[in-house]
Design a protein around this motif. Structure first.
Motif, PDB file in Angstrom:
ATOM      1  N   ALA A  71       0.839  -1.205   0.000  1.00 13.84           N
ATOM      2  CA  ALA A  71       0.000   0.000   0.000  1.00 13.84           C
ATOM      3  C   ALA A  71       0.872   1.252   0.000  1.00 13.84           C
ATOM      4  N   VAL A  72       1.815   1.311   0.928  1.00 18.12           N
ATOM      5  CA  VAL A  72       2.627   2.520   1.104  1.00 18.12           C
ATOM      6  C   VAL A  72       3.490   2.789  -0.132  1.00 18.12           C
ATOM      7  N   SER A  73       4.134   1.741  -0.656  1.00 16.66           N
ATOM      8  CA  SER A  73       5.086   1.970  -1.750  1.00 16.66           C
ATOM      9  C   SER A  73       4.371   2.368  -3.035  1.00 16.66           C
ATOM     10  N   ASN A  74       3.120   1.958  -3.188  1.00 15.30           N
ATOM     11  CA  ASN A  74       2.377   2.345  -4.384  1.00 15.30           C
ATOM     12  C   ASN A  74       1.747   3.731  -4.258  1.00 15.30           C
ATOM     13  N   LEU A  75       1.391   4.111  -3.029  1.00 17.48           N
ATOM     14  CA  LEU A  75       0.627   5.349  -2.848  1.00 17.48           C
ATOM     15  C   LEU A  75       1.498   6.558  -2.544  1.00 17.48           C
ATOM     16  N   LEU A  76       2.625   6.343  -1.854  1.00 12.99           N
ATOM     17  CA  LEU A  76       3.361   7.497  -1.337  1.00 12.99           C
ATOM     18  C   LEU A  76       4.362   8.082  -2.328  1.00 12.99           C
ATOM     19  N   ARG A  77       4.521   9.388  -2.212  1.00  8.78           N
ATOM     20  CA  ARG A  77       5.636  10.096  -2.825  1.00  8.78           C
ATOM     21  C   ARG A  77       6.334  10.833  -1.682  1.00  8.78           C
ATOM     22  N   PRO A  78       7.628  11.159  -1.859  1.00  7.19           N
ATOM     23  CA  PRO A  78       8.281  11.951  -0.815  1.00  7.19           C
ATOM     24  C   PRO A  78       7.504  13.250  -0.579  1.00  7.19           C
ATOM     25  N   GLN A  79       7.390  13.626   0.673  1.00  7.17           N
ATOM     26  CA  GLN A  79       6.754  14.889   1.096  1.00  7.17           C
ATOM     27  C   GLN A  79       5.240  14.895   1.006  1.00  7.17           C
ATOM     28  N   VAL A  80       4.619  13.826   0.551  1.00  4.33           N
ATOM     29  CA  VAL A  80       3.157  13.853   0.482  1.00  4.33           C
ATOM     30  C   VAL A  80       2.610  13.867   1.912  1.00  4.33           C
ATOM     31  N   PRO A  81       1.637  14.751   2.199  1.00  4.36           N
ATOM     32  CA  PRO A  81       1.101  14.817   3.563  1.00  4.36           C
ATOM     33  C   PRO A  81       0.132  13.665   3.835  1.00  4.36           C
ATOM     34  N   VAL A 183     -13.945   2.731   1.848  1.00  2.36           N
ATOM     35  CA  VAL A 183     -12.522   2.529   2.140  1.00  2.36           C
ATOM     36  C   VAL A 183     -11.778   2.358   0.816  1.00  2.36           C
ATOM     37  N   ASP A 184     -10.577   2.932   0.725  1.00  2.00           N
ATOM     38  CA  ASP A 184      -9.872   2.938  -0.563  1.00  2.00           C
ATOM     39  C   ASP A 184      -8.865   1.811  -0.727  1.00  2.00           C
ATOM     40  N   VAL A 185      -8.206   1.447   0.348  1.00  2.00           N
ATOM     41  CA  VAL A 185      -7.240   0.346   0.266  1.00  2.00           C
ATOM     42  C   VAL A 185      -7.403  -0.520   1.512  1.00  2.00           C
ATOM     43  N   VAL A 186      -7.508  -1.826   1.302  1.00  2.00           N
ATOM     44  CA  VAL A 186      -7.615  -2.762   2.421  1.00  2.00           C
ATOM     45  C   VAL A 186      -6.522  -3.813   2.268  1.00  2.00           C
ATOM     46  N   VAL A 187      -5.796  -4.029   3.356  1.00  5.07           N
ATOM     47  CA  VAL A 187      -4.716  -5.016   3.376  1.00  5.07           C
ATOM     48  C   VAL A 187      -5.077  -6.110   4.370  1.00  5.07           C
ATOM     49  N   SER A 188      -4.871  -7.368   3.968  1.00  7.02           N
ATOM     50  CA  SER A 188      -5.027  -8.442   4.948  1.00  7.02           C
ATOM     51  C   SER A 188      -3.962  -9.511   4.705  1.00  7.02           C
ATOM     52  N   ALA A 189      -4.041 -10.587   5.467  1.00  7.31           N
ATOM     53  CA  ALA A 189      -3.028 -11.639   5.362  1.00  7.31           C
ATOM     54  C   ALA A 189      -3.655 -12.978   5.697  1.00  7.31           C
ATOM     55  N   SER A 190      -2.932 -14.037   5.344  1.00 11.83           N
ATOM     56  CA  SER A 190      -3.509 -15.382   5.366  1.00 11.83           C
ATOM     57  C   SER A 190      -3.586 -16.033   6.736  1.00 11.83           C
ATOM     58  N   ALA A 201      -0.121 -12.059   1.618  1.00 11.92           N
ATOM     59  CA  ALA A 201      -0.888 -10.867   1.965  1.00 11.92           C
ATOM     60  C   ALA A 201      -1.849 -10.585   0.819  1.00 11.92           C
ATOM     61  N   PHE A 202      -2.948  -9.922   1.147  1.00 12.28           N
ATOM     62  CA  PHE A 202      -3.968  -9.607   0.150  1.00 12.28           C
ATOM     63  C   PHE A 202      -4.253  -8.120   0.200  1.00 12.28           C
ATOM     64  N   ILE A 203      -4.530  -7.551  -0.956  1.00  9.58           N
ATOM     65  CA  ILE A 203      -4.791  -6.119  -0.989  1.00  9.58           C
ATOM     66  C   ILE A 203      -5.830  -5.818  -2.053  1.00  9.58           C
ATOM     67  N   SER A 204      -6.747  -4.934  -1.711  1.00  8.76           N
ATOM     68  CA  SER A 204      -7.729  -4.467  -2.681  1.00  8.76           C
ATOM     69  C   SER A 204      -7.706  -2.945  -2.679  1.00  8.76           C
ATOM     70  N   VAL A 205      -7.959  -2.365  -3.839  1.00  5.60           N
ATOM     71  CA  VAL A 205      -7.744  -0.935  -4.053  1.00  5.60           C
ATOM     72  C   VAL A 205      -8.953  -0.367  -4.797  1.00  5.60           C
ATOM     73  N   SER A 206      -9.528   0.716  -4.279  1.00  2.00           N
ATOM     74  CA  SER A 206     -10.673   1.338  -4.945  1.00  2.00           C
ATOM     75  C   SER A 206     -10.257   1.918  -6.294  1.00  2.00           C
ATOM     76  N   ALA A 207     -11.244   2.206  -7.138  1.00  2.00           N
ATOM     77  CA  ALA A 207     -10.948   2.800  -8.447  1.00  2.00           C
ATOM     78  C   ALA A 207     -10.205   4.121  -8.267  1.00  2.00           C
ATOM     79  N   ARG A 208     -10.641   4.921  -7.287  1.00  2.00           N
ATOM     80  CA  ARG A 208     -10.008   6.223  -7.069  1.00  2.00           C
ATOM     81  C   ARG A 208      -8.557   6.052  -6.615  1.00  2.00           C
ATOM     82  N   ALA A 209      -8.322   5.075  -5.748  1.00  2.00           N
ATOM     83  CA  ALA A 209      -6.951   4.850  -5.268  1.00  2.00           C
ATOM     84  C   ALA A 209      -6.075   4.287  -6.385  1.00  2.00           C
ATOM     85  N   PHE A 210      -6.650   3.452  -7.241  1.00  2.00           N
ATOM     86  CA  PHE A 210      -5.830   2.909  -8.331  1.00  2.00           C
ATOM     87  C   PHE A 210      -5.429   4.021  -9.299  1.00  2.00           C
ATOM     88  N   GLU A 211      -6.356   4.945  -9.558  1.00  2.00           N
ATOM     89  CA  GLU A 211      -6.010   6.120 -10.372  1.00  2.00           C
ATOM     90  C   GLU A 211      -4.874   6.910  -9.728  1.00  2.00           C
TER      91      GLU A 211
END
Lengths: 372, 372
Positions: A71-81, A183-190, A201-211
């Motif tokens: 989740a973090v590595s796909n969503l974050l950029r440096p300095q993003v609040p 909810v935009d991103v949900v993470v779970s595990a086995s 691990a499992f992850i699902s991402v809303s359309a808005r979050a994938f954009e």
């Protein structure tokens, strides 16, 4: 020494049913062959009712933290609040991950043992319209607290921020409604309520979050969800998965579906209520209020907790977890997630009352709850 | 349709012996409990002779690529000058990973089917003293080439660059001497010559490389080797591992040690030689020269290769891999790694000769090699 069966009563990895674990010993197959390509997407789709989503679910070979970092590595950029809601060890993990990725990390701290307060989140967001992402834990297993994700999602009101939820120790044991709650991103595990071995691990991402993530130039590779989306179109993962974990999950989903999701959730609530009644009957103090209490793990304050649980482990083979962070050495945590039943709660209470010399008191209280 | 046993003759995941796969079905245990804490470091140490090192070996729950990214994410900083030696799909993967992490990526390209040329590497390094890291693949399974890592390491002469090697599809089937050759980072994975299921990567790091990475401020979390080093001191991993893969590895190491490492390596060489003789007897062309040939996988040029191997798979249950990149559709790749024997090579050749209508020719040639 008398013989006892080992009872794993920790908040994960949870016990794995034999029906599930035997799948782990299946002959190896090609992860680029037809059997895997056919079964894998079908099994991933069967997770959708547990996530409460019609969105795609991706599988990462790794621990729950690998899912969080996806989740973090796909969503974050440096300095993003970003705003991290921290009320325990795994909320802190979100914060550490966001810091590792160089975000501008805002943190709202809550007491380790009570739930995240949605109004506080709403107030903070009103003052900080720049926040782009909110990170929260659904079931904070370090404090045995279930956070109210629905209310936290609502507390955004018109705010732009995407909501990212760690549902590692709740999903499959507690209702989750990703789409309905917004909810935009949900993470779970086995290895928790899903009753399968650790390693996926499992992850699902809303359309808005994938954009939001798809044009993020931040470097990533193993966790790059764009690759997972591309490969899933042909029924594969981009990198060699731990293949048999998929078939283990299939067997676990067979059991969950046979019981019925509503019954699964009711069983977890019942185990929580039985355990809390039993603990109170022993005169022990629970870490959380009834309102905040997790259906999958219960935390109990006990003097010299680590020595206490070590004695029980040695004497009866029943293994409880200890405290983390501020609660280290001060609590025991009793897991009742996934492959656990009301009778397991009775034996967990039995060893507590034997150790405390209060024979029958906790079991009586819990049986009363069980009998309704 | 007649019944055939499934034969997985791809370059990984490789077949898993029943002695190993049954470990995957063991009852779940606590990864923070005494059994795991005792066994885990002991089993990791048993990998040292395979790596040819006295350095610590760390385990990452993830695929081989997760192991590669562990190397990259710990070592790289943006703009650091690195040299990628690319002669196939997995060399390209090093390059892509280094690009994803924003390095100043220099690339030496070699023909996909022949080995990396150490003198070319030496020449390039002389012209580029600024290079800090070199990335290479030991066994390039996409082209069935074994690169001469010892000579590549030597080609550095006095150059400062650290050498990082992907030994995913060689380690345990081909000798590797990390310390003696002066290799700084070695990455491998469970599902190839190590005869265990996929889901775990292994990495060892020289003292000089650990010094280099330990103050690297580059953001990382799940792959942060400093955490793995810290937790291994108490016999643990920082994040929940796929616990039973460790016990599967233990059973595989039992088998490898019982056979003897030298015998294991000799068996792989024998399988390579048998297969190459058989292929030549069929009048087919091998992708690589004898000198470059991998002991764990063999690539054969065949017209309409994918249809050819699909027919064999359907008819006999023997599964070969296809080509990647420039070789897509033009070669078949025959895996003979880990849990594979000279008799498996005979059946692999048998299905080829039956499909080609050249009964007995390849088997005869291979048996002659086997008989010595």
């Amino acid at each position: 020494m008398q013989r006892y069966k080992r009872e794993l009563r920790i908040p994960g990895p949870a016990p794995v049913p034999a029906e599930v674990s035997l799948q782990m010993a299946r002959p190896m197959i090609n992860h680029r062959g037809r059997t895997f390509q056919t079964k894998f997407p079908e099994i991933m789709r069967r997770l959708q009712p547990l996530f409460g989503t019609e969105r795609t679910i991706y599988m990462i070979t790794g621990s729950g933290t690998a899912g969080m970092e996806t989740a973090v590595s796909n969503l974050l950029r440096p300095q993003v609040p970003v705003l991290c809601l921290v009320g325990g060890f795994f909320g802190r993990r979100w914060q550490e991950l966001c810091q590792a990725y160089g975000a501008d990390v805002h943190t709202l701290e809550f007491s380790w043992g009570s739930g995240i307060k949605p109004p506080a989140v709403g107030d903070y967001l009103k003052q900080h319209p720049e926040i782009e992402l909110i990170f929260v834990v659904h079931n904070e297993s370090s404090t045995a607290v279930l956070n109210d994700v629905e209310k936290i999602a609502k507390a955004r009101e018109g705010h732009q921020a995407l909501l990212v939820v760690d549902a590692v120790s709740s999903l499959g044991g507690v209702p989750f409604k990703m789409d309905e709650w917004g909810v935009d991103v949900v993470v779970s595990a086995s290895q928790k309520c899903l009753m399968a071995p650790p390693g996926t691990a499992f992850i699902s991402v809303s359309a808005r979050a994938f954009e939001y993530l798809k044009d993020n130039p931040q470097g990533r590779y193993y966790f790059d969800l764009r690759k997972y989306a591309e490969y899933l179109e042909r029924g594969e993962t981009p990198f060699t998965p731990n293949i048999n974990n998929v078939f283990a999950l299939e067997a676990a989903l067979d059991m969950i579906e046979a019981e019925g999701l509503d019954n699964v959730y009711a069983r977890h609530n019942l185990m929580r209520d039985m355990l809390r009644s039993g603990i109170k009957a022993l005169g022990l103090e629970l870490l959380t209020t009834k309102q905040d209490a997790s259906p999958t793990v219960t935390a109990v304050k006990i003097e010299q907790a680590d020595a206490f649980r070590a004695r029980i482990n040695q004497r009866f083979g029943v293994e409880f977890a200890g405290g983390q962070g501020v609660h280290a050495g001060k609590i025991i945590r009793i897991g009742h997630m996934g492959y656990a039943t009301p009778l397991d709660v009775l034996t967990a209470l039995a060893v507590l009352e034997i150790e405390l010399g209060k024979f029958g008191q906790a079991v009586k209280a819990a049986e009363t709850v069980l009998a309704g």
